[in-house]
Design an enzyme around this catalytic site. Structure first.
Site, PDB file in Angstrom:
ATOM      1  N   GLU A  95      -0.636  -8.674   5.627  1.00  0.00           N
ATOM      2  CA  GLU A  95      -0.457  -8.387   7.058  1.00  0.00           C
ATOM      3  C   GLU A  95      -1.621  -8.387   7.894  1.00  0.00           C
ATOM      4  O   GLU A  95      -1.437  -8.594   9.055  1.00  0.00           O
ATOM      5  CB  GLU A  95       0.538  -7.465   7.419  1.00  0.00           C
ATOM      6  CG  GLU A  95       0.326  -6.061   7.472  1.00  0.00           C
ATOM      7  CD  GLU A  95       0.082  -5.514   6.176  1.00  0.00           C
ATOM      8  OE1 GLU A  95      -0.111  -6.090   4.934  1.00  0.00           O
ATOM      9  OE2 GLU A  95      -0.075  -4.059   6.243  1.00  0.00           O
ATOM     10  N   HIS A 147      -3.279  -5.362   1.810  1.00  0.00           N
ATOM     11  CA  HIS A 147      -2.473  -5.569   3.053  1.00  0.00           C
ATOM     12  C   HIS A 147      -2.714  -6.859   3.540  1.00  0.00           C
ATOM     13  O   HIS A 147      -3.307  -7.402   4.373  1.00  0.00           O
ATOM     14  CB  HIS A 147      -3.102  -4.804   4.126  1.00  0.00           C
ATOM     15  CG  HIS A 147      -3.166  -3.288   4.111  1.00  0.00           C
ATOM     16  ND1 HIS A 147      -1.820  -2.691   4.637  1.00  0.00           N
ATOM     17  CD2 HIS A 147      -3.719  -2.293   3.752  1.00  0.00           C
ATOM     18  CE1 HIS A 147      -1.950  -1.346   4.362  1.00  0.00           C
ATOM     19  NE2 HIS A 147      -3.218  -0.975   3.690  1.00  0.00           N
ATOM     20  N   CYS A 157       0.752  -1.100  -0.121  1.00  0.00           N
ATOM     21  CA  CYS A 157      -0.131   0.049  -0.035  1.00  0.00           C
ATOM     22  C   CYS A 157       0.736   1.351  -0.006  1.00  0.00           C
ATOM     23  O   CYS A 157       1.429   1.402  -0.892  1.00  0.00           O
ATOM     24  CB  CYS A 157      -0.873   0.009   1.326  1.00  0.00           C
ATOM     25  SG  CYS A 157      -2.186   0.903   0.904  1.00  0.00           S
TER      26      CYS A 157
HETATM   27  N1  GLN Z   1      -3.584   6.456   1.447  1.00  0.00           N
HETATM   28  C1  GLN Z   1      -2.241   5.931   1.916  1.00  0.00           C
HETATM   29  C2  GLN Z   1      -1.355   6.666   1.117  1.00  0.00           C
HETATM   30  O1  GLN Z   1      -1.536   7.425  -0.195  1.00  0.00           O
HETATM   31  C3  GLN Z   1      -1.989   4.478   1.725  1.00  0.00           C
HETATM   32  C4  GLN Z   1      -2.946   3.877   2.700  1.00  0.00           C
HETATM   33  C5  GLN Z   1      -2.380   2.481   3.242  1.00  0.00           C
HETATM   34  O2  GLN Z   1      -1.042   2.406   3.365  1.00  0.00           O
HETATM   35  N2  GLN Z   1      -3.172   1.877   3.697  1.00  0.00           N
HETATM   36  O3  GLN Z   1      -0.083   6.911   1.468  1.00  0.00           O
END
Ligand code: GLN
Length: 194
Positions: free
Chosen positions: A175, A173, A78
């Site tokens: 994890e 995710h 992410c």
């Molecule tokens: N929205 C976050 C970003 O742009 C990422 C979100 C996440 O890691 N769950 O950095």
């Protein structure tokens, strides 16, 4: 073999727990010297703006970029995927990136926190069983370069997991689930790169 988890911000503890459940030696990486100990690194989910700035503050940005270009395995989930991408849409004006993976990523592609969701994905490199993917203010991968292999898509074809040699990214995710298969896949990548 030791795997580092970048522990500056975000859900690094959950990644450490996944690796520990697999019996893998784990180091929480907070300083450049921690990087000397590890054979691969996970960059967790969190806030990519903050993670990028802290990588600069703690003097790891250039080191990580050089390592990534020299084959050091990195798995970004992410926010981690955003920090690894060469091209990011919706980037904050002063958001530093490691910028090594040939992808275009759109930040916050599904809207706000309330638009978080889960989906069962088919991920052929992980085997037959679907993978429960948790998306939290997730990005999507809008473009991949010729050296990038797509590992998973949503039913509408949106790319949500990809690999470029030593670099692995997921918009979701693993994890936050009990499914160790993605972490196992990364550990195998680290073993191959050793
Ligand atoms: N929205 C976050 C970003 O742009 C990422 C979100 C996440 O890691 N769950 O950095």
């Amino acid at each position: 073999m030791k795997i580092g988890v970048l522990a500056l911000q975000g859900d690094f503890r959950e990644h450490v727990q996944m690796l520990q459940r697999m019996g893998v030696d784990t180091v929480e990486v907070r300083l450049p010297r921690d990087l000397l100990e590890v054979d691969g690194l996970i960059i967790p989910g969190g806030e990519s703006t903050t993670i990028g700035k802290l990588l600069v503050t703690f003097n790891m940005m250039d080191d990580l970029r050089t390592r990534a270009l020299n084959g050091f395995p990195i798995y970004g989930t992410c926010a981690g995927a955003i920090v690894l991408s060469k091209d990011v849409r919706g980037l904050a004006a002063d958001q530093p990136l490691i910028g090594v993976m040939d992808t275009t990523i759109q930040r916050n592609a599904f809207g706000r926190q309330v638009d978080s969701f889960e989906a069962d994905l088919s991920i052929p490199v992980l085997g037959e069983c679907p993978f429960r993917a948790v998306f939290i203010r997730a990005p999507v991968i809008e473009r991949v370069g010729p050296e990038v292999e797509v590992l998973a898509r949503l039913p509408d074809d949106t790319i949500v997991a990809a690999q470029q040699g030593n670099l692995l990214v997921t918009a979701f995710h693993p994890e936050l689930t009990d499914d160790l298969r993605f972490h196992r896949y990364f550990v195998q990548l680290v073993e191959r790169c050793q």
